[in-house]
Scaffold this active site. Structure first.
Site, PDB file in Angstrom:
ATOM      1  N   GLU A 148      36.483 101.575  45.486  1.00  0.00           N
ATOM      2  CA  GLU A 148      37.599 101.246  46.384  1.00  0.00           C
ATOM      3  C   GLU A 148      38.491 100.158  45.790  1.00  0.00           C
ATOM      4  OE1 GLU A 148      34.702 100.683  49.554  1.00  0.00           O
ATOM      5  OE2 GLU A 148      35.772 102.153  50.767  1.00  0.00           O
ATOM      6  N   GLY A 154      32.395  99.897  47.258  1.00  0.00           N
ATOM      7  CA  GLY A 154      33.486  98.932  47.214  1.00  0.00           C
ATOM      8  C   GLY A 154      34.087  98.763  45.828  1.00  0.00           C
ATOM      9  N   ALA A 211      29.835  96.941  47.606  1.00  0.00           N
ATOM     10  CA  ALA A 211      29.650  95.796  48.496  1.00  0.00           C
ATOM     11  C   ALA A 211      28.177  95.404  48.423  1.00  0.00           C
ATOM     12  CB  ALA A 211      30.041  96.174  49.916  1.00  0.00           C
ATOM     13  N   GLU A 221      28.218 105.578  50.219  1.00  0.00           N
ATOM     14  CA  GLU A 221      27.945 104.942  51.512  1.00  0.00           C
ATOM     15  C   GLU A 221      27.160 105.814  52.481  1.00  0.00           C
ATOM     16  OE1 GLU A 221      30.813 104.678  49.882  1.00  0.00           O
ATOM     17  OE2 GLU A 221      31.606 102.644  50.070  1.00  0.00           O
TER      18      GLU A 221
HETATM   19  C1  HXC Z   1      23.662  94.096  46.038  1.00  0.00           C
HETATM   20  C2  HXC Z   1      23.223  94.979  43.953  1.00  0.00           C
HETATM   21  C3  HXC Z   1      24.130  96.041  44.184  1.00  0.00           C
HETATM   22  C4  HXC Z   1      24.816  96.062  45.438  1.00  0.00           C
HETATM   23  C5  HXC Z   1      23.271  96.298  42.234  1.00  0.00           C
HETATM   24  N1  HXC Z   1      22.736  95.171  42.738  1.00  0.00           N
HETATM   25  N2  HXC Z   1      24.127  96.846  43.099  1.00  0.00           N
HETATM   26  N3  HXC Z   1      23.001  94.014  44.863  1.00  0.00           N
HETATM   27  N4  HXC Z   1      24.542  95.080  46.322  1.00  0.00           N
HETATM   28  N5  HXC Z   1      25.722  97.006  45.729  1.00  0.00           N
HETATM   29  C6  HXC Z   1      21.739  94.296  42.109  1.00  0.00           C
HETATM   30  C7  HXC Z   1      20.337  94.884  42.175  1.00  0.00           C
HETATM   31  O1  HXC Z   1      19.733  94.604  43.415  1.00  0.00           O
HETATM   32  C8  HXC Z   1      19.659  94.145  41.028  1.00  0.00           C
HETATM   33  O2  HXC Z   1      19.332  92.841  41.458  1.00  0.00           O
HETATM   34  C9  HXC Z   1      20.773  94.015  40.004  1.00  0.00           C
HETATM   35  O3  HXC Z   1      22.006  94.169  40.734  1.00  0.00           O
HETATM   36  C10 HXC Z   1      20.732  95.096  38.937  1.00  0.00           C
HETATM   37  O4  HXC Z   1      20.698  96.331  39.591  1.00  0.00           O
HETATM   38  P1  HXC Z   1      19.573  97.458  39.300  1.00  0.00           P
HETATM   39  O5  HXC Z   1      19.529  98.340  40.481  1.00  0.00           O
HETATM   40  O6  HXC Z   1      18.303  96.814  38.884  1.00  0.00           O
HETATM   41  O7  HXC Z   1      20.220  98.198  38.049  1.00  0.00           O
HETATM   42  P2  HXC Z   1      20.054  99.731  37.655  1.00  0.00           P
HETATM   43  O8  HXC Z   1      18.642 100.185  37.824  1.00  0.00           O
HETATM   44  O9  HXC Z   1      20.666  99.850  36.325  1.00  0.00           O
HETATM   45  O10 HXC Z   1      20.950 100.536  38.709  1.00  0.00           O
HETATM   46  C11 HXC Z   1      22.338 100.329  38.735  1.00  0.00           C
HETATM   47  C12 HXC Z   1      22.910 100.998  40.023  1.00  0.00           C
HETATM   48  C13 HXC Z   1      22.112 100.468  41.237  1.00  0.00           C
HETATM   49  C14 HXC Z   1      22.759 102.514  39.927  1.00  0.00           C
HETATM   50  C15 HXC Z   1      24.370 100.629  40.103  1.00  0.00           C
HETATM   51  O11 HXC Z   1      22.070  99.017  41.169  1.00  0.00           O
HETATM   52  C16 HXC Z   1      22.695 100.870  42.548  1.00  0.00           C
HETATM   53  O12 HXC Z   1      22.541 102.001  42.996  1.00  0.00           O
HETATM   54  N6  HXC Z   1      23.376  99.912  43.220  1.00  0.00           N
HETATM   55  C17 HXC Z   1      23.933 100.182  44.530  1.00  0.00           C
HETATM   56  C18 HXC Z   1      25.165 101.007  44.411  1.00  0.00           C
HETATM   57  C19 HXC Z   1      25.771 101.327  45.773  1.00  0.00           C
HETATM   58  O13 HXC Z   1      25.122 102.015  46.587  1.00  0.00           O
HETATM   59  N7  HXC Z   1      26.973 100.855  46.032  1.00  0.00           N
HETATM   60  C20 HXC Z   1      27.641 101.059  47.302  1.00  0.00           C
HETATM   61  C21 HXC Z   1      27.277  99.978  48.281  1.00  0.00           C
HETATM   62  S1  HXC Z   1      28.007 100.296  49.850  1.00  0.00           S
HETATM   63  P3  HXC Z   1      17.912  92.172  41.117  1.00  0.00           P
HETATM   64  O14 HXC Z   1      17.954  90.865  41.813  1.00  0.00           O
HETATM   65  O15 HXC Z   1      16.864  93.112  41.593  1.00  0.00           O
HETATM   66  O16 HXC Z   1      17.919  92.051  39.610  1.00  0.00           O
HETATM   67  C22 HXC Z   1      29.586  99.741  49.728  1.00  0.00           C
HETATM   68  C23 HXC Z   1      30.355  99.702  51.004  1.00  0.00           C
HETATM   69  C24 HXC Z   1      31.752  99.212  50.814  1.00  0.00           C
HETATM   70  O17 HXC Z   1      30.035  99.410  48.679  1.00  0.00           O
HETATM   71  C25 HXC Z   1      32.425  98.929  52.154  1.00  0.00           C
HETATM   72  C26 HXC Z   1      31.922  97.736  52.867  1.00  0.00           C
HETATM   73  C27 HXC Z   1      32.671  97.414  54.124  1.00  0.00           C
END
Ligand code: HXC
Length: 257
Positions: free
Chosen positions: A111, A108, A63, A131
């Site tokens: 999921e 997400g 998400a 999360e």
């Molecule tokens: C918003 C995201 C994102 C996310 C990546 N991006 N994941 N933006 N939400 N979940 C964006 C980054 O900000 C970045 O934007 C671009 O995508 C590329 O990501 P990088 O981080 O630069 O890439 P990298 O270094 O290769 O790392 C990849 C990654 C990392 C390991 C996947 O992006 C990461 O940890 N993302 C978050 C993963 C996460 O925690 N997901 C769970 C979220 S909670 P810019 O603009 O800087 O280029 C969830 C809850 C669900 O999902 C339920 C909700 C109700």
């Protein structure tokens, strides 16, 4: 402009989450687009879906963390409910859905893959529910479907520890059915989708219903349901043609129902 693309190839539909610069992260707009695409699938012409993410790096990296960072509890609840409603709609589609997991499937994204019937992964796929590391619980069904798919103990470990797993571990614990080199994943997913589409459509739908409904029932109720779904296949042209052809030792006609 939609964040979700749809392409029909014969009886198979390909759904692509297309927000590559944010690694296909899901915000309310992407979820709305995904729901619209799912609602528009022509179930008379489509026998299987493949769901994937745009680009080489991510299926869905979760998400949208930026969007969630300022949410109030009420907004968080609404976002969770929105995602859950869309994912449940995918799960309840009468036709099978294959997730072609082409990279990060976190939060997400994991999921979303869990709401599909079958997961195939690329060698660079990474699964996880990170999360708790962000101060929240999984919110699009992860606490429920991960435990049902890989077992309670392993699901709890991954969720509590916010630990990601790579494709080989996902394969070993049954989260994914198979792992392919990245460049072969889509062909493999389409091959499986077409194989499913080549079987009797009513029988495939009844089988999906039997497995999914049965998993929510006690075993006595579930095995009483199976004869009903089995019976509904009898009298279809597919059942009659296929069984007659077998008995007459000839190839059967293509499935049509
Ligand atoms: C918003 C995201 C994102 C996310 C990546 N991006 N994941 N933006 N939400 N979940 C964006 C980054 O900000 C970045 O934007 C671009 O995508 C590329 O990501 P990088 O981080 O630069 O890439 P990298 O270094 O290769 O790392 C990849 C990654 C990392 C390991 C996947 O992006 C990461 O940890 N993302 C978050 C993963 C996460 O925690 N997901 C769970 C979220 S909670 P810019 O603009 O800087 O280029 C969830 C809850 C669900 O999902 C339920 C909700 C109700």
């Amino acid at each position: 402009m939609s964040f979700v693309k749809y392409e029909q190839k014969d009886f198979v539909g390909v759904v692509t989450i297309d927000r590559e610069k944010a690694l296909n992260a899901l915000n309310p707009e992407v979820l709305k687009d995904l729901e619209a695409v799912i609602d528009a699938v022509d179930l008379d012409k489509t026998r299987c879906l493949v769901l994937t993410g745009a680009g080489q790096k991510a299926f869905v990296a979760g998400a949208d963390i930026g969007a969630m960072s300022t949410m109030t509890p009420d907004e968080g609840r609404a976002f969770s409910a929105q995602g859950n409603a869309v994912f449940r709609k995918i799960e309840k589609l009468p036709i099978p859905v294959i997730a072609a997991v082409n990279g990060f499937a976190l939060g997400g994204g994991c999921e979303l893959s869990l709401s599909c019937d079958i997961r195939l992964a690329s060698e660079n796929a990474v699964f996880g529910q990170p999360e708790t590391g962000l101060g929240i619980t999984p919110g699009f069904g992860g606490t429920q479907r991960l435990a049902r798919t890989i077992g309670v103990g392993k699901a709890k470990e991954l969720i509590y520890a916010s630990r990601n797993m790579k494709a080989p571990e996902a394969l070993a614990c049954g989260l994914v059915n198979a792992v392919y080199p990245a460049e072969e994943l889509m062909d493999a997913a389409l091959k499986l989708a077409n194989r499913i589409a080549g079987n009797a459509p009513i029988a495939v739908r009844q089988s999906k219903k039997a497995v999914n409904m049965g998993l929510q029932m006690d075993i006595d109720t579930a095995v009483a349901l199976e004869p009903e779904l089995f019976a509904a296949c009898f009298g279809t042209q597919d059942q009659q043609n296929a069984m007659t052809a077998f008995c007459e030792k000839r190839k059967h006609d293509p499935f049509i129902n």
